[in-house]
Design an enzyme around this catalytic site. Sequence first.
Site, mmCIF file in Angstrom:
data_model
loop_
_atom_site.group_PDB
_atom_site.id
_atom_site.type_symbol
_atom_site.label_atom_id
_atom_site.label_comp_id
_atom_site.label_asym_id
_atom_site.label_seq_id
_atom_site.Cartn_x
_atom_site.Cartn_y
_atom_site.Cartn_z
ATOM 1 N N ASP A 21 0.960 -1.155 0.050
ATOM 2 C CA ASP A 21 -0.040 -0.068 -0.190
ATOM 3 C C ASP A 21 0.948 1.227 0.060
ATOM 4 O OD1 ASP A 21 -1.880 1.789 0.225
ATOM 5 O OD2 ASP A 21 -2.718 1.162 2.205
ATOM 6 N N GLY A 22 0.929 1.823 -1.142
ATOM 7 C CA GLY A 22 1.951 2.914 -1.107
ATOM 8 C C GLY A 22 1.296 4.249 -0.480
ATOM 9 N N LYS A 62 2.115 0.152 -9.322
ATOM 10 C CA LYS A 62 1.700 1.009 -8.529
ATOM 11 C C LYS A 62 0.471 1.820 -9.359
ATOM 12 C CE LYS A 62 3.965 3.800 -5.426
ATOM 13 N NZ LYS A 62 4.905 4.814 -5.102
ATOM 14 N N ASP A 116 10.327 11.529 2.737
ATOM 15 C CA ASP A 116 9.567 10.509 3.414
ATOM 16 C C ASP A 116 10.228 8.978 3.759
ATOM 17 O OD1 ASP A 116 7.284 9.576 4.655
ATOM 18 O OD2 ASP A 116 6.137 8.823 2.793
#
Length: 380
Positions: free
Chosen positions: A97-98, A118, A222
């Site tokens: 889950d990106g 993705k 991130d």
Amino acid sequence: MDDPILALILTAGASLAVAIPCLLAAYLCRRRRSKAPVKPAAQPELPVSVPASIAHQDSSSWSFYGSSAADSSLAKLSLADLAAATGGFSPSNIIGDGSFGFVYRAELPDGGGAVAVKRLETHGAAGNREFRAELEVLGSLSHPNLARLLGYCAAGADRILVYELLHRGSLDAWLHGDGGPDDAPGSRCVLTWPARLRVARGVAAALAFLHHDRRPPVLHRDIKASNVLLGDGFEAKLADFGLARVVKGSPAASHVSTQAAGTAGYLAPEIWAGVGATAKADVYSFGILMIEIVTGHRPSWPVKPNVEEKEEVDLVDWAREKIQAGKASEVLDCRIGIDEGQGKETEEMKGLLDIARQCTEGVPKDRPTMEEVVAMLNKL
């Protein structure tokens, strides 16, 4: 004039008097309709399977896989091909889950192998921003410790990115889950100390490349365990550049945004204070990641310093206090099995934690650069 002729003229005149206003009214109504805005046709929903009727539309080549894609332009793929390769974007093929969408395992046609796909959520602007950021950054870069972007698809509202598939999964799964996806179900595989040290060095090398060897520099923004993928031999690959930004000038001095971006627990204190992100914010996040690698706990994990105490403290504050007090071995993940008597590994662990302490200093200027971090790690 004869009465019949006069009557005919009067009748014709009366007819024209009635017809002309009617024709004029009809003309004006038609003109209004032509100027009225045309309501666009509703956008069709994206297919979740490939009907036979479109199986051969927008055909594309999968020959990018196995080629030197880093030295050539990215492959532009069709939605039909990607839907077929993922089984219609089947939930059973989801492997992650990106930031803004799910990641699927895709099987290339004609035995071409497997890739990671993705599919970004594009209901708002975030998915489109991530799509552009990933193409801008990964589409032009090649480094052993960066996840390799192979291709993309932009069809209607859909935005899809295709990457190399790293079969060992994410660092997060190894530290906090049941190991990589290739492990037997229910098994609990522990990441060994040599593997953890190699991961730390790999992520550091990737960040040093982005900050210092890439022009203009790139900030990842991130850094976290779920964005570190593991290849064969546990080689680390930094992934998910949806929040990355290309900066102008020196990464140490350039502020790309004053808006907080990233993941809670990894964010530098200046980000919460509303100061723009710089390379030193990436350094802080990397320091948090190293503490996570050593302790085996997420940054949000609460700690009770003593059994008698009821109050819990932040994992990072607890770890930094132990490091500064010379008790670094007390924060080590007990699953690794390093004893005080194991000189080399103990010293490596203590050295890694000391670097993490420097990276997580509260004041940005007191933190090392990623080039300095790489040099320190290579001396361990």
